[in-house]
Design a protein around this motif. Structure first.
Motif, PDB file in Angstrom:
ATOM      1  N   VAL A 201      28.566  30.398  -6.013  1.00 41.80           N
ATOM      2  CA  VAL A 201      29.497  29.655  -5.493  1.00 41.80           C
ATOM      3  C   VAL A 201      29.786  29.041  -4.507  1.00 41.80           C
ATOM      4  O   VAL A 201      30.610  27.680  -4.228  1.00 41.80           O
ATOM      5  CB  VAL A 201      30.885  30.850  -5.621  1.00 41.80           C
ATOM      6  CG1 VAL A 201      32.434  29.981  -5.637  1.00 41.80           C
ATOM      7  CG2 VAL A 201      30.656  31.655  -6.929  1.00 41.80           C
ATOM      8  N   LEU A 202      29.974  29.660  -2.652  1.00 41.16           N
ATOM      9  CA  LEU A 202      29.902  28.862  -1.904  1.00 41.16           C
ATOM     10  C   LEU A 202      29.321  27.664  -1.786  1.00 41.16           C
ATOM     11  O   LEU A 202      29.944  27.107  -1.414  1.00 41.16           O
ATOM     12  CB  LEU A 202      29.640  29.913  -0.808  1.00 41.16           C
ATOM     13  CG  LEU A 202      30.507  30.872  -0.290  1.00 41.16           C
ATOM     14  CD1 LEU A 202      30.958  32.003  -1.204  1.00 41.16           C
ATOM     15  CD2 LEU A 202      30.403  31.081   0.934  1.00 41.16           C
ATOM     16  N   ALA A 203      27.748  27.790  -2.219  1.00 43.57           N
ATOM     17  CA  ALA A 203      26.794  27.012  -2.295  1.00 43.57           C
ATOM     18  C   ALA A 203      27.626  25.562  -3.454  1.00 43.57           C
ATOM     19  O   ALA A 203      26.840  24.559  -2.597  1.00 43.57           O
ATOM     20  CB  ALA A 203      25.642  27.360  -3.496  1.00 43.57           C
ATOM     21  N   ALA A 204      27.922  25.719  -4.290  1.00 45.87           N
ATOM     22  CA  ALA A 204      28.233  24.739  -5.082  1.00 45.87           C
ATOM     23  C   ALA A 204      29.914  24.541  -4.780  1.00 45.87           C
ATOM     24  O   ALA A 204      29.354  22.745  -5.198  1.00 45.87           O
ATOM     25  CB  ALA A 204      29.023  25.413  -6.296  1.00 45.87           C
ATOM     26  N   GLN A 205      30.176  25.431  -3.826  1.00 43.07           N
ATOM     27  CA  GLN A 205      31.554  24.240  -2.827  1.00 43.07           C
ATOM     28  C   GLN A 205      30.896  23.684  -1.196  1.00 43.07           C
ATOM     29  O   GLN A 205      31.723  23.153  -0.603  1.00 43.07           O
ATOM     30  CB  GLN A 205      32.492  25.947  -1.979  1.00 43.07           C
ATOM     31  CG  GLN A 205      33.154  25.877  -3.758  1.00 43.07           C
ATOM     32  CD  GLN A 205      34.195  26.827  -3.042  1.00 43.07           C
ATOM     33  OE1 GLN A 205      34.601  27.103  -2.276  1.00 43.07           O
ATOM     34  NE2 GLN A 205      34.391  27.794  -3.935  1.00 43.07           N
ATOM     35  N   GLY A 206      30.028  23.210  -1.594  1.00 44.85           N
ATOM     36  CA  GLY A 206      28.502  22.374  -0.063  1.00 44.85           C
ATOM     37  C   GLY A 206      28.614  23.135   1.068  1.00 44.85           C
ATOM     38  O   GLY A 206      28.007  22.626   1.892  1.00 44.85           O
ATOM     39  N   TYR A 207      28.669  24.862   1.192  1.00 44.50           N
ATOM     40  CA  TYR A 207      27.999  25.238   2.092  1.00 44.50           C
ATOM     41  C   TYR A 207      26.794  25.571   2.295  1.00 44.50           C
ATOM     42  O   TYR A 207      25.923  25.976   1.057  1.00 44.50           O
ATOM     43  CB  TYR A 207      29.288  27.255   1.784  1.00 44.50           C
ATOM     44  CG  TYR A 207      30.321  27.027   2.386  1.00 44.50           C
ATOM     45  CD1 TYR A 207      31.048  26.045   3.431  1.00 44.50           C
ATOM     46  CD2 TYR A 207      31.615  26.569   1.200  1.00 44.50           C
ATOM     47  CE1 TYR A 207      32.580  25.998   4.029  1.00 44.50           C
ATOM     48  CE2 TYR A 207      33.284  26.261   1.650  1.00 44.50           C
ATOM     49  CZ  TYR A 207      32.972  26.043   2.265  1.00 44.50           C
ATOM     50  OH  TYR A 207      35.004  26.089   2.495  1.00 44.50           O
ATOM     51  N   LYS A 208      26.706  25.619   3.141  1.00 43.27           N
ATOM     52  CA  LYS A 208      24.520  26.391   3.162  1.00 43.27           C
ATOM     53  C   LYS A 208      24.438  27.138   3.225  1.00 43.27           C
ATOM     54  O   LYS A 208      23.947  27.744   4.308  1.00 43.27           O
ATOM     55  CB  LYS A 208      23.816  24.972   3.755  1.00 43.27           C
ATOM     56  CG  LYS A 208      24.131  23.179   3.835  1.00 43.27           C
ATOM     57  CD  LYS A 208      23.855  22.333   4.954  1.00 43.27           C
ATOM     58  CE  LYS A 208      23.882  21.017   4.218  1.00 43.27           C
ATOM     59  NZ  LYS A 208      25.159  21.000   4.257  1.00 43.27           N
ATOM     60  N   VAL A 209      24.543  28.346   1.919  1.00 42.38           N
ATOM     61  CA  VAL A 209      24.305  29.658   1.858  1.00 42.38           C
ATOM     62  C   VAL A 209      23.038  29.644   1.032  1.00 42.38           C
ATOM     63  O   VAL A 209      22.748  29.692   0.292  1.00 42.38           O
ATOM     64  CB  VAL A 209      25.474  30.353   1.599  1.00 42.38           C
ATOM     65  CG1 VAL A 209      26.263  30.400   2.844  1.00 42.38           C
ATOM     66  CG2 VAL A 209      25.651  29.626   0.205  1.00 42.38           C
ATOM     67  N   ASP A 210      22.440  30.731   1.036  1.00 48.64           N
ATOM     68  CA  ASP A 210      21.244  30.848   0.537  1.00 48.64           C
ATOM     69  C   ASP A 210      21.441  32.169  -0.668  1.00 48.64           C
ATOM     70  O   ASP A 210      21.907  33.179   0.178  1.00 48.64           O
ATOM     71  CB  ASP A 210      19.967  30.655   0.798  1.00 48.64           C
ATOM     72  CG  ASP A 210      19.347  31.658   1.649  1.00 48.64           C
ATOM     73  OD1 ASP A 210      19.446  32.691   1.750  1.00 48.64           O
ATOM     74  OD2 ASP A 210      18.887  30.716   2.780  1.00 48.64           O
TER      75      ASP A 210
END
Ligand code: RAT
Ligand code: ZN
Length: 434
Positions: A201-210
């Protein structure tokens, strides 16, 4: 001529509120002060009116509170599957019939509904909910909120806000109208406990997490927290943790806790609330009512308080067996603030025991209670129960003090009650500065 007013040091007090009370006067003054002081509710699941349907209120919601659902399944032959297939009002009818008509509502949660009905002069022993439903239907929400807060003697409630809940996220992003009586809290369970299911969900909002929380993830979670801080202006960040929580221990959650969340809390000057001891979903069939409790190893808390002296921890523990240790740790670490008698602890007999112990060990340096209300009108009975339970406990503490040689005044009692139910929260959450 300059006139100065000074509190007299001698035995002759100058105003009636500074007069030393006789033993027999103490209980009624304690009652008065508790009744007339507006409390701050530091943890609820309520929502300000602008959150629309997320905010629960009214008789059907009151009756389908998960504390009552748990009790319903003990007294009805209805299975969970049958119950979940009913509409909300059918569920409420079934619970009313089972727990309030066929049985006497003497449990804490059932008595709560009775107290709310009484507060609005509604029938407490009717065969059905017709009158209550029509009363709540007639209420205009904003005016009802004001009335409920007034009856409850609460000036401000702190919500629980989950930035990864899709409905809530949408509400925040559309812009929430600030409400003078509600404040936000940034709840982190999905990030700290369920990262594998939610990092996307964070990744979909543009945060570069894995998925492994590697690379830039930690810095990006901090960026996420800071963006949500900007949006929500929360009073603190919060997470509920299982009884098996350990710190230090190699885990994604602990990495995110120590490298992202705690540094963000320091930077943003926010406390972190840890609610420790949940055994999630021991019976998933009964949904929200299906969580249980386990004794936690509070050495985890000791390690956190010592390792991160610049962080402030607001802590509630779910197991009765952990309460005494929590007091001991609070005596060791001034960055630890015990709060509330949480969930399964919120029964008069246990609240009494915990609160006596806290007063004996911590004086007034703790926050005795929060409501955990999920449904607006619950603040009425939860706070009235708190005042009722607290009154004899405080009166007894002052009686003992008097016997030991130090009298108390109404001003002393007011100062203590204000500290317990307002100032400790205000200073820990920087309430007056935000
Ligand atoms: O007390 C409750 O309603 C629980 O279901 C939990 O929500 C708990 O209070 C929590 O905040 O996790
Ligand atoms: Zn809660």
């Amino acid at each position: 001529m300059k006139v100065t007013f000074m509190k007299q040091a001698g035995p002759r007090p100058e105003s009636s509120t500074a007069e030393v009370l006789e033993t027999g006067q103490i209980p009624s003054v304690v009652n008065d002060v508790l009744e007339s002081t507006e409390f701050i509710d530091v943890h609820t699941h309520l929502f300000a009116p602008s959150f629309g349907k997320l905010g629960l209120w009214g008789i059907d919601e009151l009756l389908t509170y998960h504390y009552l659902e748990a009790e319903f399944f003990r007294s009805s032959s209805t299975t969970p599957d049958e119950y979940w297939s009913l509409s909300k009002s059918e569920q409420a009818d079934a619970i009313w019939q089972t727990l309030f008509v066929e049985n006497t509502p003497i449990s804490e949660a059932t008595r709560g509904v009775i107290a709310v009905l009484k507060a609005f002069a509604l029938p407490t022993d009717g065969p059905d909910l017709t009158e209550a439903r029509s009363f709540f239907k007639r209420q205009e929400l904003e005016a009802h909120v004001q009335r409920v807060f007034e009856i409850a003697g609460v000036s401000l409630v702190v919500m629980t806000n989950d930035p990864l809940d899709s409905e809530e996220m949408a509400a925040w992003k559309n812009g929430i109208q600030e409400h003078p009586r509600f404040r936000a809290v940034l709840r982190l369970d999905k990030i700290l406990r369920h990262w594998p299911a939610h990092w996307g969900v964070l990744a979909a909002q543009g945060y570069k997490v894995d998925a492994q929380a590697s690379g830039k993830s930690v810095a990006e979670v901090q960026r996420f927290l800071s963006d949500w801080h900007e949006r929500m202006r929360p009073m603190y960040m919060a997470v509920s943790l299982p009884d098996t929580f350990l710190y230090p221990e190699e885990s994604l959650g602990n990495k995110l806790l120590s490298e992202a969340v705690l540094p963000s809390c320091r930077e943003l000057d926010l406390p972190l609330s840890l609610m420790i001891g949940v055994r999630s979903q021991v019976n998933p069939a009964i949904r929200l009512a299906g969580d249980a409790v386990g004794r936690a190893d509070l050495r985890a808390l000791e390690n956190l308080c010592r390792t991160f002296p610049k962080n402030r921890f607001l802590v509630s523990v779910l197991s009765r067996e952990n309460q005494h240790e929590l007091c001991v740790y609070a005596r060791k670490f001034s960055n630890l603030m015990p709060f509330g008698c949480w969930w399964f602890m919120n029964n008069p007999s246990i609240v009494e025991e915990i609160t006596r112990e806290r007063i004996e060990m911590l004086g007034t340096s703790f926050i005795p209670q929060h409501s955990d209300a999920r449904i607006l009108e619950q603040v009425i009975y939860k706070w009235s129960n708190t005042r009722r339970t607290l009154a004899p406990i405080l009166a007894n503490a002052y009686r003992l003090l008097r016997e030991d040689g130090r009298g108390v005044t109404r001003d002393d009692i007011q100062r203590d009650v204000t500290r317990l139910f307002r100032t400790n929260a205000e200073s820990w959450m920087n309430l007056n500065g935000r």
